[in-house]
Design an enzyme around this catalytic site. Structure first.
Site, PDB file in Angstrom:
ATOM      1  N   ASP A 244       2.517  -2.784   6.936  1.00 58.50           N
ATOM      2  CA  ASP A 244       3.249  -3.803   7.720  1.00 58.50           C
ATOM      3  C   ASP A 244       2.382  -4.638   8.850  1.00 58.50           C
ATOM      4  OD1 ASP A 244       5.606  -3.343   6.481  1.00 58.50           O
ATOM      5  OD2 ASP A 244       6.573  -2.093   7.933  1.00 58.50           O
TER       6      ASP A 244
ATOM      7  N   ASP B 199      11.545   0.602  -0.704  1.00 55.67           N
ATOM      8  CA  ASP B 199      11.293   0.905   0.484  1.00 55.67           C
ATOM      9  C   ASP B 199      11.653   2.427   0.957  1.00 55.67           C
ATOM     10  OD1 ASP B 199      10.259   0.768   2.995  1.00 55.67           O
ATOM     11  OD2 ASP B 199      11.321  -1.378   3.569  1.00 55.67           O
TER      12      ASP B 199
HETATM   13  C1  DGJ Z   1       9.545  -1.875   6.036  1.00 53.99           C
HETATM   14  C2  DGJ Z   1       8.686  -2.649   5.002  1.00 53.99           C
HETATM   15  O1  DGJ Z   1       7.510  -2.165   5.150  1.00 53.99           O
HETATM   16  C3  DGJ Z   1       8.909  -4.268   5.503  1.00 53.99           C
HETATM   17  O2  DGJ Z   1       8.011  -4.991   4.643  1.00 53.99           O
HETATM   18  C4  DGJ Z   1      10.375  -4.661   5.404  1.00 53.99           C
HETATM   19  O3  DGJ Z   1      10.529  -4.488   3.820  1.00 53.99           O
HETATM   20  C5  DGJ Z   1      11.019  -3.555   6.209  1.00 53.99           C
HETATM   21  N1  DGJ Z   1      11.019  -2.208   5.780  1.00 53.99           N
HETATM   22  C6  DGJ Z   1      12.632  -4.055   6.028  1.00 53.99           C
HETATM   23  O4  DGJ Z   1      13.519  -3.292   6.518  1.00 53.99           O
END
Ligand code: DGJ
Length: 690
Positions: free
Chosen positions: A509, A446
């Protein structure tokens, strides 16, 4: 016969299955693009016409379709390369030296007339995908440092005006919002300046001459680069359209030391006269077959939306058991398992297992997961550090920073200066240690904020990404079984640079199943379905607050590589049954979805439906979604694609099974009438009968 060369005329023809891309060197020594379009097999027909200046204000450079225009001389259009020589000269004048070629590659070597700077134009053919790949290398053979102020990967010429340009806009939670705009006079500029990722514009161009899904001319190209890119589309006053793509020159300078060489990211480009569908198929097949690993992707369960930072071994084990019961194959612990990570403001950089959360160690969870026959995955954000972490306290100079400025935090974190060797080593060693200590099959990588207060060196924007790619490549080399997911606050790292290195894209997300239809539709123009991770999550959705039936949520996520992100411990018996059935159904059709051809299906009588078809050999799947019934709703007729005219297909949908020929299904089509809101169904096709 992919590269044809006429040595007397200095003409080079680069041929794929259906497309020719022809270059020549004119009497001024300029590398000129002569043609890009449907195959012309005889190179002898090409001549290099002498071009004359239009007027003293419109010099010959302005009307010459240069393959790689540099900053220098009487050039006023956009250029691809700008150099500052050590004596202050900011003018390039290249001459053609020679070419070398193989069956599937061509290299045109240029050199500055005065300074020993090599400019090499590289072309590679991906014949069966009708794609060419091009990039540029620079080599400084002088004894002084050369400053590169701008270096694009290439320029393309399209011999038309009034084209349509397509790209996406968007932001976090709303990635991949496709737009189309007419190209007129003036420039279209797309870019990313954030360093890490791009939720906004994406590094590609699609230019079409009033094309449709299945017909019309489309010129397209995608840059293999995450991070700062820019692209310019310019309709010139001389009757053509130019497009350039490459590293964003914004706040960028590269110092090329004596003897050093620099290679730009490549552009993968194509042409078709068969519309957007063919463009997508060519790119998808190239991505799937040449960049991605073979084999079907696992159905994963990810704990993020269920537990966020409140991770503990007991609950993760419960989730894993339930996930297994439903049919998941890979269990991924997301953020919150490490350091003092109880929220966004601590833990990043301290990559040790939190003992309060895992009193018996991480292996307790891993062993449980493995004993159930599932794979194990874990979340990292390796490029980042929280100011409260031990890593930051010990190494305050490892973040992007200017000495006289305080660096900004965003999401409570700084970005590590990955362009430094010691930071690059730290990140590699951290992951190496985790992978050698634990039996991990999947890393979700990430990156949740952009770079700011960068560095005195102005090449960091590129170097950061290059080092990121180096680290992941090296880890994949050592740990061959481990898959890497590219995530940057959702869908911020979806590009061909990532696809060459990572295995999966986290698409967004935004897990609202209806919003996802639009995101997935735009995504599908350029990127392969097999890399499109999609989760089923809970309702009301955390972002949209929308309630959508579980079946529709599943169907929407089953369009890509399926994941479950719900708090499945809260599933009712009925929900668990639906989930189990649909996961098992996905297993029976995922080879068609992940490895088949993808079609965006138009419905002929109603715009209320979203319809997508997948086809692999004798089998097909069609997803049909009706988000909302409209007044006077009478259903839709839609025509299937890619079938064999005279073959009989068994079509199963809505508890019906009929048999029709491919010809009928493609010409007459099928009538469908779903009712209510958020209704959806899957239609299956099979022609193995004959
Ligand atoms: C952003 C990601 O897109 C989410 O899926 C998740 O992993 C969060 N970060 C965790 O902080």
């Amino acid at each position: 016969m992919s590269i044809l060369i006429n040595k007397e005329k200095n003409i080079f023809s680069i041929n794929t299955l259906n497309v020719s891309y022809v270059l020549g060197i004119d009497d001024e020594g300029l590398i000129r693009n002569l043609y890009w379009g449907k195959n012309i097999s005889d190179i002898e027909d090409f001549n290099i016409i002498k071009l004359e200046e239009v007027s003293s204000n419109d010099p010959v450079y302005e009307i010459t379709p240069e393959e790689y225009p540099v900053y220098g001389g009487l050039r006023y259009k956009e250029h691809c390369l700008k150099i500052n020589f050590s004596d202050g000269t900011r003018d390039l004048k290249y001459k053609y030296l020679k070419y070398t070629s193989t069956d599937n590659s061509l290299l045109i070597k240029l050199r500055d007339e005065y300074y020993d700077l090599e400019i090499n134009l590289h072309y590679k053919i991906h014949e069966k995908y009708d794609l060419i790949e091009r990039y540029v290398t620079l080599k400084n053979n002088t004894s002084d440092i050369i400053e590169v102020e701008k270096i694009y990967s290439g320029q393309f010429h399209i011999p038309y005006e009034n084209l349509n340009f397509r790209n996406v806009h968007g932001h976090w939670g709303a990635e991949q919002q496709m737009f189309t705009q007419k190209v007129g006079y003036g420039k279209i500029y797309i870019e990313n300046r954030r360093g890490i990722s791009t939720h906004n514009h994406n590094p590609y161009f699609i230019l079409d001459k009033d094309a449709k899904e299945t017909c019309g001319e489309v010129f397209f190209g995608a840059l293999k680069l995450s991070g700062n890119f820019s692209g310019i589309v310019e309709q010139t006053p001389y009757g053509e359209t130019l497009v350039q793509l490459g590293i964003n020159p914004h706040d960028f300078t590269l110092e090329l030391k004596p003897g050093e060489e620099f290679k730009t990211p490549a552009i993968i480009a194509g042409y078709t006269n068969e519309g957007f569908e063919k463009m997508s198929h060519n790119l998808h097949n190239y991505g799937k077959n040449e960049l991605m690993r073979d084999g079907l992707r696992d159905i994963l369960y990810n704990s993020w939306e269920a537990t966020e930072f409140k991770v503990n071994a007991e609950e993760q084990i419960k989730l894993a058991k339930k996930a297994k019961e439903l049919g998941a194959e890979l269990f991924v612990v997301d953020d919150g398992w490490f350091g003092e990570r109880d929220g966004i403001d601590n833990g990043l950089g301290d990559w040790y297992v939190n003992e309060n959360k895992f009193p018996k160690g991480l292996n307790q969870l891993i062993d449980e997961v493995k004993s159930m026959g599932m794979k194990f995955g874990i979340w990292f954000e390796p490029e980042m550090v929280n100011p409260r972490s031990k890593l930051y306290k010990d190494n305050p100079d490892w973040i992007y920073n200017f000495k006289t400025r305080e660096s900004d935090t965003s999401r409570g974190q700084y970005v590590l200066n990955l362009s430094k060797d010691e930071v690059k080593d730290f990140v590699y060693n951290t992951l190496d240690k985790m992978l050698s200590t634990y039996d991990i099959d999947y890393i979700k990588w990430d990156a949740n904020r952009p770079i700011a207060q960068s560095d005195v060196k102005k090449d960091i924007w590129f170097r950061h990404i290059k080092n990121l790619y180096d680290i992941v490549r090296k880890l994949k080399d050592k740990y061959k079984k481990v898959y890497f997911e590219a995530c940057a606050s959702g869908g911020g790292r979806i590009d061909y640079g990532s696809l060459e290195v990572f295995d999966d894209f986290w698409t967004s997300d935004n897990t609202d199943a209806y919003d996802r239809l639009k995101i997935q539709d735009s995504y599908s123009y350029i990127y392969p379905i097999k890399a499109m991770r999609a989760w089923v999550t809970d309702c009301p959705n955390f972002l949209s607050k929308r309630e959508i039936p579980l079946r529709f949520r599943f169907h929407s996520a089953m369009m890509g590589t399926l994941g479950i992100g719900s708090n499945i411990l809260k599933y009712t018996k009925e929900e668990a049954e639906i989930a189990k059935d649909l996961i098992s159904e996905y297993k029976s059709i995922r080879h068609i979805i992940q490895d088949g051809d993808f079609y965006r299906i138009e419905n002929t009588s109603s715009n209320d439906y979203y319809i997508y078809q997948y086809l692999k050999d004798n089998e097909g799947v069609v997803f049909i979604f009706l988000p909302q019934s409209k007044i006077g709703h009478i259903g839709a007729r839609f025509k299937l694609r890619g079938l064999e005219e005279n073959k009989k297909y068994k079509v199963e949908y809505l508890d019906e099974a009929i048999e029709k020929t491919g010809g009928y299904l493609m010409k007459y089509g099928l009538d469908i009438r779903l009712q209510g809101d958020y209704n959806s169904c899957i239609l299956k096709l099979n022609s193995t009968l004959n």
